[in-house]
Motif scaffolding. Structure first.
Motif, PDB file in Angstrom:
ATOM      1  N   VAL A   1       0.828  -1.213   0.000  1.00 24.98           N
ATOM      2  CA  VAL A   1       0.000   0.000   0.000  1.00 24.98           C
ATOM      3  C   VAL A   1       0.861   1.262   0.000  1.00 24.98           C
ATOM      4  O   VAL A   1       0.359   2.352  -0.305  1.00 24.98           O
ATOM      5  N   PHE A   2       2.137   1.131   0.339  1.00 22.54           N
ATOM      6  CA  PHE A   2       3.026   2.290   0.388  1.00 22.54           C
ATOM      7  C   PHE A   2       3.849   2.476  -0.885  1.00 22.54           C
ATOM      8  O   PHE A   2       4.632   3.428  -0.980  1.00 22.54           O
ATOM      9  N   ASN A   3       3.667   1.600  -1.866  1.00 22.03           N
ATOM     10  CA  ASN A   3       4.490   1.655  -3.072  1.00 22.03           C
ATOM     11  C   ASN A   3       4.406   3.012  -3.771  1.00 22.03           C
ATOM     12  O   ASN A   3       3.315   3.568  -3.949  1.00 22.03           O
ATOM     13  N   ASP A   4       5.573   3.529  -4.164  1.00 22.89           N
ATOM     14  CA  ASP A   4       5.697   4.770  -4.933  1.00 22.89           C
ATOM     15  C   ASP A   4       5.078   5.972  -4.228  1.00 22.89           C
ATOM     16  O   ASP A   4       4.599   6.906  -4.874  1.00 22.89           O
ATOM     17  N   LEU A   5       5.084   5.936  -2.897  1.00 14.38           N
ATOM     18  CA  LEU A   5       4.556   7.042  -2.103  1.00 14.38           C
ATOM     19  C   LEU A   5       5.558   7.457  -1.023  1.00 14.38           C
ATOM     20  O   LEU A   5       6.320   6.625  -0.523  1.00 14.38           O
ATOM     21  N   VAL A   6       5.511   8.739  -0.680  1.00 18.82           N
ATOM     22  CA  VAL A   6       6.212   9.225   0.511  1.00 18.82           C
ATOM     23  C   VAL A   6       5.110   9.534   1.516  1.00 18.82           C
ATOM     24  O   VAL A   6       4.434  10.559   1.419  1.00 18.82           O
ATOM     25  N   SER A   7       4.909   8.631   2.475  1.00 18.00           N
ATOM     26  CA  SER A   7       3.797   8.735   3.423  1.00 18.00           C
ATOM     27  C   SER A   7       4.228   9.430   4.701  1.00 18.00           C
ATOM     28  O   SER A   7       5.420   9.481   5.033  1.00 18.00           O
ATOM     29  N   ASP A   8       3.231   9.968   5.411  1.00 22.11           N
ATOM     30  CA  ASP A   8       3.486  10.604   6.707  1.00 22.11           C
ATOM     31  C   ASP A   8       3.490   9.521   7.773  1.00 22.11           C
ATOM     32  O   ASP A   8       2.446   8.945   8.091  1.00 22.11           O
ATOM     33  N   LEU A   9       4.665   9.245   8.314  1.00 25.99           N
ATOM     34  CA  LEU A   9       4.785   8.168   9.295  1.00 25.99           C
ATOM     35  C   LEU A   9       4.044   8.486  10.584  1.00 25.99           C
ATOM     36  O   LEU A   9       3.659   7.579  11.325  1.00 25.99           O
ATOM     37  N   ALA A  10       3.816   9.776  10.846  1.00 28.75           N
ATOM     38  CA  ALA A  10       3.049  10.159  12.031  1.00 28.75           C
ATOM     39  C   ALA A  10       1.605   9.682  11.919  1.00 28.75           C
ATOM     40  O   ALA A  10       0.976   9.335  12.923  1.00 28.75           O
ATOM     41  N   ASP A  11       1.058   9.629  10.697  1.00 25.98           N
ATOM     42  CA  ASP A  11      -0.303   9.123  10.498  1.00 25.98           C
ATOM     43  C   ASP A  11      -0.365   7.613  10.656  1.00 25.98           C
ATOM     44  O   ASP A  11      -1.410   7.058  10.983  1.00 25.98           O
TER      45      ASP A  11
END
Length: 270
Positions: free
Chosen positions: A105-115
């Motif tokens: 689900v995280f592929n090719d994304l820069v996600s907010d780890l705080a979320d």
């Protein structure tokens, strides 16, 4: 710009490839492209600079606490200002020990780890801002990771299995038969594919392709042999297959890559 690497403690060596500290003291702007590496990263932005990553046709500002999913295609980024970035680079399968979600689900994304991880990671970030010494900062990160590792004990058997499979693929990068790989590890080809994707975000085939591509980058950086030799040494059938995969992962040819080494890429191969 300065880039330093730090090794993890013995207890985290099976999970963390390395920590790194990236410092850019000059207030400059530049653009770059991130290529597939096969690994995921956790990055703490401790400076005042701004990073943006492309999302479709626009750029989106990255969060202060970043989770980089598997990059499977060229990802454009741009930077402005002064930076202090403390990163954790995991092995291909090991980010799964510290996250509850299916990795794909995280592929090719820069996600907010705080979320994703909530209050504990926010508290860690605040502690990192207060601690100016790199040794103290790494100690804080390691304490956090070890606590997460202990809490994932129930899932560790499957993730350990994935690690074993990937290790065997690295030893035989030319192996493309899922049937043979699955039989070796006592599982079905369908379950093999599902197990690896859930815990790495990559299929076995994609993992092998990225492995060959990353090895070719190291050979290109040495600049001491022709592309034909690099192709064969990296496990490609011929130069045309090598160029095709290289363009898939970078958007450019190997020759164009050599002519346009970016600031970050130059640091990576020093």
């Amino acid at each position: 710009m300065d880039l330093e690497y730090f090794q993890p403690s013995d207890i985290l060596k099976p999970y963390v490839k390395h920590y790194y500290l990236f410092v850019s003291a000059e207030d400059t702007e530049f653009e770059d492209t991130v290529f597939p590496s096969g690994d995921m990263e956790m990055i703490f932005n401790l400076g005042d600079g701004v990073w943006e990553a492309s999302l479709g046709e626009k750029y989106v500002r990255t969060p202060k606490i970043e989770l980089w999913g598997q990059v499977t295609q060229p990802l454009a980024i741009r930077s402005k200002g002064k930076h202090v970035m403390l990163g954790v680079k995991f092995f291909t399968h090991s980010a799964a020990y510290f996250l509850n979600d299916e990795i794909g689900v995280f592929n090719d994304l820069v996600s907010d780890l705080a979320d994703i991880l909530g209050g504990p990671i926010k508290m860690l970030y605040a502690q990192l801002l207060e601690a100016k010494d790199i040794t103290k900062r790494i100690d804080l990160i390691e304490t956090f990771l070890i606590k997460k590792l202990i809490s994932s004990e129930k899932r560790s058997f499957k993730i350990d299995k994935v690690g074993d499979i990937l290790s065997s693929l690295k030893q035989k990068p030319g192996e493309t038969s899922l049937d043979r790989i699955a039989t070796t590890h006592g599982i079905t080809p369908r379950y093999l594919h599902k197990l690896i994707y859930q815990n790495t975000g990559l299929s076995p085939t994609a993992f092998n392709k990225i492995l060959r591509f990353q090895y070719s980058l190291k050979l290109i950086a040495k600049n001491d042999q022709p592309f034909t030799s690099i192709a064969y040494e990296s496990g490609y059938f011929d130069q045309s297959h090598f160029i095709r995969d290289f363009k898939l992962f970078t958007g450019i040819t190997p020759s164009a890559y050599m002519d346009n080494l970016t600031p970050v890429n130059q640091l990576l191969f020093q």
